[in-house]
Structures are given as C-alpha cells and as structure tokens.
Write a protein that holds these residues in place. Structure first.
Motif, short mmCIF file in Angstrom:
data_model
loop_
_atom_site.label_atom_id
_atom_site.label_comp_id
_atom_site.label_asym_id
_atom_site.label_seq_id
_atom_site.Cartn_x
_atom_site.Cartn_y
_atom_site.Cartn_z
N SER A 28 0.84 -1.19 0.00
CA SER A 28 0.00 0.00 0.00
C SER A 28 0.88 1.25 0.00
N SER A 29 0.64 2.15 -0.97
CA SER A 29 1.60 3.22 -1.23
C SER A 29 0.91 4.51 -1.61
N VAL A 30 1.61 5.60 -1.35
CA VAL A 30 1.17 6.93 -1.76
C VAL A 30 2.39 7.71 -2.21
N LEU A 31 2.19 8.57 -3.19
CA LEU A 31 3.25 9.44 -3.69
C LEU A 31 2.84 10.89 -3.45
N PHE A 32 3.55 11.56 -2.55
CA PHE A 32 3.26 12.97 -2.27
C PHE A 32 3.99 13.86 -3.27
N LEU A 382 -0.56 11.35 -5.34
CA LEU A 382 -1.05 10.41 -6.34
C LEU A 382 -1.09 9.02 -5.72
N THR A 383 -2.09 8.25 -6.11
CA THR A 383 -2.12 6.83 -5.79
C THR A 383 -2.32 6.06 -7.09
N PRO A 393 2.01 4.05 -15.26
CA PRO A 393 0.68 3.64 -14.80
C PRO A 393 -0.32 4.78 -14.85
N LEU A 394 -1.58 4.41 -14.79
CA LEU A 394 -2.64 5.38 -14.59
C LEU A 394 -2.73 5.66 -13.09
N CYS A 395 -2.67 6.94 -12.73
CA CYS A 395 -2.70 7.35 -11.32
C CYS A 395 -3.93 8.17 -11.03
N ARG A 396 -4.33 8.18 -9.78
CA ARG A 396 -5.46 8.99 -9.32
C ARG A 396 -4.93 10.14 -8.49
N ALA A 397 -5.32 11.36 -8.84
CA ALA A 397 -4.84 12.55 -8.14
C ALA A 397 -5.69 12.81 -6.90
N HIS A 398 -5.02 13.26 -5.85
CA HIS A 398 -5.69 13.69 -4.62
C HIS A 398 -5.40 15.18 -4.44
N ALA A 399 -6.46 15.94 -4.24
CA ALA A 399 -6.32 17.39 -4.12
C ALA A 399 -7.42 17.93 -3.22
N GLU A 400 -7.23 19.14 -2.76
CA GLU A 400 -8.28 19.79 -1.99
C GLU A 400 -9.51 20.00 -2.88
N GLU A 401 -10.69 19.88 -2.30
CA GLU A 401 -11.92 19.94 -3.08
C GLU A 401 -12.05 21.24 -3.86
N GLY A 407 -9.45 13.39 -7.88
CA GLY A 407 -9.94 12.30 -8.71
C GLY A 407 -9.50 12.37 -10.16
N LEU A 408 -8.79 13.42 -10.53
CA LEU A 408 -8.23 13.49 -11.89
C LEU A 408 -7.36 12.27 -12.16
N GLU A 409 -7.49 11.70 -13.35
CA GLU A 409 -6.66 10.56 -13.75
C GLU A 409 -5.48 11.06 -14.56
N LEU A 410 -4.29 10.65 -14.15
CA LEU A 410 -3.07 11.24 -14.68
C LEU A 410 -2.06 10.15 -15.00
#
Length: 432
Positions: A28-32, A382-383, A393-401, A407-410
């Motif tokens: 389980s991983s996260v990229l800041f 990103l996760t 890979p396809l990543c999912r972005a995490h950001a302030e609302e 939820g952007l795919e990057l």
C-alpha cells in the motif's frame, strides 16, 4: 503499520514507476507531490511505502545542497526500513545537472550510510547493468548506453560513458565499487559488497541482468545491518526488494486492480524530445487525434499571447469531444531546449484546459516536462489506479476539493516508455 520503504524520485515519471511497482505487488503506497503536512500523512496512515516526487534530475548541485537535506531529514523522521533516491534506469545525469554523485554525498551524510548500494538494472524496462556497464533497449535492439540512439544524444544530459563507475567519477570524489555478475552467480553478493565497503567504497554498484539477480540484490540490501539504509537506484532496485519481501513472507498475496474504463476525450501534452514519443504522436495522428504542434520557445518565454493561442488550439477539439495531443517536438529538437520554463508553462496551460473542459484523464510526456508541469496543478498526492504499460501507470490525483482536481486521472510517461499505441491504451484504460 510499520513503514517498509520511503523514496524520493528525482523526476515525477520515475516516481510513478516506483508507485506502480509497489502497488501491483500489494505494498500500500502513496506518492506525495509536496512535503506532506501531518494531516495529509494521517490520511494515508495505512500505507507501507511513502514516496516524494521531485525534480532533482533537472536541478544543479547547488540546488541539491539547498533542498535535498530537508527532504532527506523528513524521510528519516518517518523511520522506514529502506530509503531510496530513485533515479532513471538510463542513469542520465551530469556534474552540472541532476548529479547523482551529489545526491549520494548528501544522502550518505544525512542517513549515516557509509557505503550506499546502487541498483540500476531494470530488466522489465529493457535496462541492464553488466560488469558495471549500462545497456538499454531501443526497439528490438539492446545498445550500450553511450551508443543508444536516444540516450547518447539526450538534449539535456547525454550519456557518453557506459561504465557507471567512470560516469559517477565525474560527479563525486567518493570511491565507487562494484558487485559484478560473478558474485551473483556464486551466491556471494553480501560477501562481495562487504569487501568493497571494507576497502572504503562510498557506494557500490550492483549488476542487474534478470529478476533473479534483482532479488539477490534486494535480499542483500534489506539485510544490511544499519536501517534505514540509504540507497540509490531505479525501479529495478524496488523490484528486487519486493521479490525478497515476498519470498520471506513480508508481503502476502499480490494486489488486484480493476481495469480503468475508457475516457472521452483524452488529452496528451508532450514536451518530450524522444523518438519513442514521436512515434506515439504520429500514431495518434493516423488515428484521427487532433495533434497540434506548439512553439516551445514562445511558450518557455511565458508570453501571454503564446499561452492564449495554445489554449484556444486545445479548447476547440476538446470541446467537440476529440482526443487531443499538444506537443512541442517530434523527436530531437533542432535548437535550444527549454526545460523547467517550458514544463511550468505547459502545466499552467493544462490547468486552464482542465478548468474549461470536461477532460478527466491526461497523459504528460517527458520526464522534465511532467515534473515541472504537475507542480502547477497544486495536487497533494497520487495513488495507483491501474496498469497501462510498464513504467507509466494510470494514477489517481488527490487534491483539496476547492481545486476541482480531486480524482483526476493522470499518466506521467517518460520519453522512452510505452509502445507505439500507448495513447490508445491510456484512452481505453487497459492494454487489452
């Protein structure tokens, strides 16, 4: 949950390569994308691996002196088992730009690692280290890195030396050792490493030709006495650690991921000068994508007129639902390259396009381009979302609302990565 592993990627594309390696293997991983706050860390408190995406590959040694110590100290505070300074498996770097030697000097001091292992071979990407010499595939052929059709002529950091001991000698005065193929064949990797360390090596290169060698290297690194141990390497080193963790029961079953659904439309922005990316753009043209060439010099200068023209060139096809590629080069440039300035401008352009269209999946091409462009989006992390092609890979972005980008795919695609139809794979969300 104990933290197994922490890494700093010297560009953003390489950072997501490691994120993929970890995630598909059940880590389980996260990229800041910036130094996380305590609250942001708490959001991902169940992660076994934490990454920090950076852009040191395009920075000067002076920048590294000013910035890497704080980053490394933050990583040390997290108390992982292994710390990795993640570099590209083509090892392209220079004394004045992206100096791996300078990063080595800083990392040894911060983490107190007298002899740092360096693992470069990445067979799954067609990169091999044999007797300390680096080889890389281009199409169906494998070339010594100083004869590689792209890397020998890289516009920013051309590789003119395949012996990585000699390559590093131009970046640091530290003695560089080698554990070569013979030690792996004899099962004496740890013994060979200790001999090099006892002889005063500041770092030791580890040959890497296949998955079995990577696993031996991972076992040796994991079992070194002092932890956290500071290492340097490509995602091949990560793969070796993962293989060892799985063989010893540290990891259980591999993770499973559902394929992403197709998107419509997809946006590709490319600052890559690679022949591989050029072939992907030409493929997109044949498929009917709207492909618009942008002037890199005008964009790098930051002129409002150039940015507005590029914005309108992208808005028209995207609003009509057409897949779109905005690119600044088709292969090696004939003039000056623009690096950080161009990447930052492309990032600002991307943000405007996202704010004014319904696009939710983006491919950014080029290591430097991706690193500097993504920083304009003010994302938190990103996760991993889904595999597309090895290393991208396809990543999912995490950001302030409030940003509207959660939820952007990057996809961050290095210049040398992916098959000719990669943009079609990214659009479908699967290689099937």
């Amino acid at each position: 949950m104990p933290l197994l592993y922490c890494y700093y990627g010297d560009d953003f594309t390489g950072s997501t390569d490691v994120l993929e390696q970890l995630s598909v293997n059940g880590v389980s991983s996260v990229l800041f994308l910036n130094t996380p706050t305590p609250a942001q860390l708490a959001r991902f408190s169940d992660c076994q691996a934490i990454g920090f995406a950076g852009d040191a590959r395009s920075r000067t040694p002076e920048w590294m002196n000013a910035n890497l110590p704080a980053i490394f100290n933050r990583m040390r505070e997290l108390a992982p088992g292994i710390v990795q300074y993640k570099v590209c498996s083509t090892f392209d770097s220079a004394p004045h730009r992206g100096s791996i030697g300078r990063a080595l000097e800083i990392g040894r001091k911060i983490f107190g690692t007298p002899t740092a292992p360096i693992g470069v071979g990445t067979p799954h990407l067609g990169r091999f280290l044999v007797f300390g010499h680096l080889f890389a595939a281009a199409g169906s052929e494998v070339y010594r890195i100083d004869r590689h059709p792209t890397m020998a002529h890289h516009p920013a950091t051309p590789m003119h030396e395949a012996d990585l001991r000699l390559h590093l000698a131009k970046q640091t005065d530290l003695p560089i050792g080698l554990v070569d193929l013979r030690a792996f064949q004899a099962g004496k990797v740890t013994e060979a490493f200790r001999l090099q360390a006892a002889a005063g090596a500041g770092a030791v290169l580890l040959d890497g030709l296949d998955a079995a060698m990577l696993q031996q290297a991972g076992e040796m690194v994991w079992n070194l006495e002092k932890q956290p141990i500071f290492t340097i390497g490509s995602s091949g080193l990560t793969a070796g650690l993962i293989a060892h963790w799985r063989s010893t029961g540290v990891l259980a079953a591999e993770a499973t991921f559902a394929a992403a659904i197709p998107t419509d439309p997809i946006l590709i922005i490319s600052g890559s000068c690679s022949a591989v990316t050029a072939a992907q753009i030409l493929w997109a043209k044949r498929q009917g994508y709207a492909c618009v060439e942008l002037d890199p010099a005008e964009l790098a200068s930051g002129g409002a007129q150039a940015i507005e023209a590029a914005l309108q060139a992208g808005l028209h096809p995207l609003r009509s639902g057409r897949d779109t590629v905005l690119y600044t080069a088709l292969g090696a440039p004939s003039g000056t390259t623009h690096g950080q300035e161009l990447g930052a401008t492309l990032g600002r352009l991307l943000l405007k396009l996202l704010q004014q269209t319904s696009v939710r999946r983006v491919v950014l091409c080029g290591g430097d381009t991706s690193s500097h462009a993504v920083q304009q989006l003010n994302l938190t992390a990103l996760t991993f979302a889904s595999p597309l092609a090895p290393g991208a890979p396809l990543c999912r972005a995490h950001a302030e609302e409030v940003t509207g980008l959660d939820g952007l795919e990057l996809v961050l695609k290095g210049g040398q990565i992916g098959p000719e139809d990669f943009f079609g794979i990214a659009r479908r969300g699967s290689s099937d």
